[in-house]
Write a protein that holds these residues in place. Structure first.
Motif, PDB file in Angstrom:
ATOM      1  N   GLU A  14       0.785  -1.308   0.028  1.00 24.10           N
ATOM      2  CA  GLU A  14       0.401  -0.044  -0.166  1.00 24.10           C
ATOM      3  C   GLU A  14       1.135   0.828  -0.011  1.00 24.10           C
ATOM      4  N   ALA A  15       1.873   0.697   0.919  1.00 17.45           N
ATOM      5  CA  ALA A  15       2.949   2.183   1.327  1.00 17.45           C
ATOM      6  C   ALA A  15       3.415   2.406  -0.706  1.00 17.45           C
ATOM      7  N   VAL A  16       4.633   1.463  -1.267  1.00 19.60           N
ATOM      8  CA  VAL A  16       4.488   2.243  -1.762  1.00 19.60           C
ATOM      9  C   VAL A  16       3.616   2.193  -3.473  1.00 19.60           C
ATOM     10  N   GLY A  17       2.672   1.724  -3.333  1.00 21.90           N
ATOM     11  CA  GLY A  17       1.236   2.370  -4.295  1.00 21.90           C
ATOM     12  C   GLY A  17       1.162   3.657  -4.312  1.00 21.90           C
ATOM     13  N   HIS A  18       0.822   4.122  -2.831  1.00 23.50           N
ATOM     14  CA  HIS A  18       0.669   5.783  -2.698  1.00 23.50           C
ATOM     15  C   HIS A  18       1.886   6.569  -2.950  1.00 23.50           C
ATOM     16  N   ILE A  19       2.805   5.951  -2.865  1.00 20.41           N
ATOM     17  CA  ILE A  19       3.892   6.458  -3.127  1.00 20.41           C
ATOM     18  C   ILE A  19       4.255   7.003  -4.983  1.00 20.41           C
ATOM     19  N   ALA A  20       3.969   5.278  -5.727  1.00 19.28           N
ATOM     20  CA  ALA A  20       3.750   6.209  -7.547  1.00 19.28           C
ATOM     21  C   ALA A  20       2.947   5.986  -7.518  1.00 19.28           C
ATOM     22  N   PHE A  21       1.569   6.357  -7.141  1.00 18.15           N
ATOM     23  CA  PHE A  21       0.297   7.097  -7.652  1.00 18.15           C
ATOM     24  C   PHE A  21       1.142   8.859  -7.479  1.00 18.15           C
ATOM     25  N   GLY A  22       1.672   8.929  -6.169  1.00 21.46           N
ATOM     26  CA  GLY A  22       2.545  10.668  -6.428  1.00 21.46           C
ATOM     27  C   GLY A  22       3.293  10.892  -6.990  1.00 21.46           C
ATOM     28  N   LEU A  23       3.928   9.686  -7.265  1.00 23.27           N
ATOM     29  CA  LEU A  23       5.332  10.489  -8.822  1.00 23.27           C
ATOM     30  C   LEU A  23       4.400  10.272  -9.803  1.00 23.27           C
ATOM     31  N   ALA A  24       3.165   9.769 -10.050  1.00 25.80           N
ATOM     32  CA  ALA A  24       2.480   9.714 -11.388  1.00 25.80           C
ATOM     33  C   ALA A  24       2.328  11.160 -11.243  1.00 25.80           C
ATOM     34  N   LEU A  25       1.411  11.893 -10.605  1.00 24.61           N
ATOM     35  CA  LEU A  25       0.935  12.928 -10.590  1.00 24.61           C
ATOM     36  C   LEU A  25       1.951  14.103 -11.025  1.00 24.61           C
ATOM     37  N   LEU A  26       2.958  13.882  -9.702  1.00 29.28           N
ATOM     38  CA  LEU A  26       3.983  14.985 -10.075  1.00 29.28           C
ATOM     39  C   LEU A  26       4.420  14.466 -11.403  1.00 29.28           C
ATOM     40  N   LEU A  28       2.605  13.993 -14.234  1.00 29.77           N
ATOM     41  CA  LEU A  28       1.493  14.385 -15.333  1.00 29.77           C
ATOM     42  C   LEU A  28       1.311  16.302 -15.334  1.00 29.77           C
ATOM     43  N   GLY A  29       1.826  16.407 -13.806  1.00 28.50           N
ATOM     44  CA  GLY A  29       1.845  17.901 -13.512  1.00 28.50           C
ATOM     45  C   GLY A  29       3.130  18.557 -14.344  1.00 28.50           C
ATOM     46  N   LEU A  30       4.040  18.049 -14.484  1.00 30.62           N
ATOM     47  CA  LEU A  30       5.014  18.048 -15.141  1.00 30.62           C
ATOM     48  C   LEU A  30       5.093  18.293 -16.752  1.00 30.62           C
ATOM     49  N   ALA A  31       4.610  17.255 -17.260  1.00 29.94           N
ATOM     50  CA  ALA A  31       3.987  17.189 -18.497  1.00 29.94           C
ATOM     51  C   ALA A  31       3.060  18.736 -18.896  1.00 29.94           C
ATOM     52  N   CYS A  32       2.309  19.169 -18.017  1.00 28.94           N
ATOM     53  CA  CYS A  32       1.247  19.364 -18.221  1.00 28.94           C
ATOM     54  C   CYS A  32       2.011  21.014 -18.346  1.00 28.94           C
ATOM     55  N   ALA A  33       2.951  21.714 -17.466  1.00 30.11           N
ATOM     56  CA  ALA A  33       3.910  22.320 -17.585  1.00 30.11           C
ATOM     57  C   ALA A  33       4.503  22.566 -18.682  1.00 30.11           C
ATOM     58  N   GLY A  34       4.964  21.652 -18.949  1.00 33.83           N
ATOM     59  CA  GLY A  34       5.832  21.402 -20.718  1.00 33.83           C
ATOM     60  C   GLY A  34       4.966  22.407 -21.188  1.00 33.83           C
TER      61      GLY A  34
END
Length: 52
Positions: A14-26, A28-34
């Motif tokens: 569960e912890a690894v899943g939440h970390i991976a989800f947070g990195l995926a959101l980050l 996505l945000g960087l891709a949108c800004a780019g």
């Protein structure tokens, strides 16, 4: 971060899943800004499809 989540009682997977989800959101945000910095979504799409 992983050790903090485990300390609060989160299961390892569960912890690894939440970390991976947070990195995926980050990412996505960087891709949108780019895409905005490149001049908009249309130009970004042209670059990705090779029509640029």
């Amino acid at each position: 971060m992983y050790s903090q989540l485990c300390r609060y009682g989160w299961r390892p997977l569960e912890a690894v899943g939440h970390i991976a989800f947070g990195l995926a959101l980050l990412g996505l945000g960087l891709a949108c800004a780019g895409a905005d910095l490149l001049g908009g979504w249309e130009q970004a799409a042209r670059l990705l499809t090779g029509a640029g």
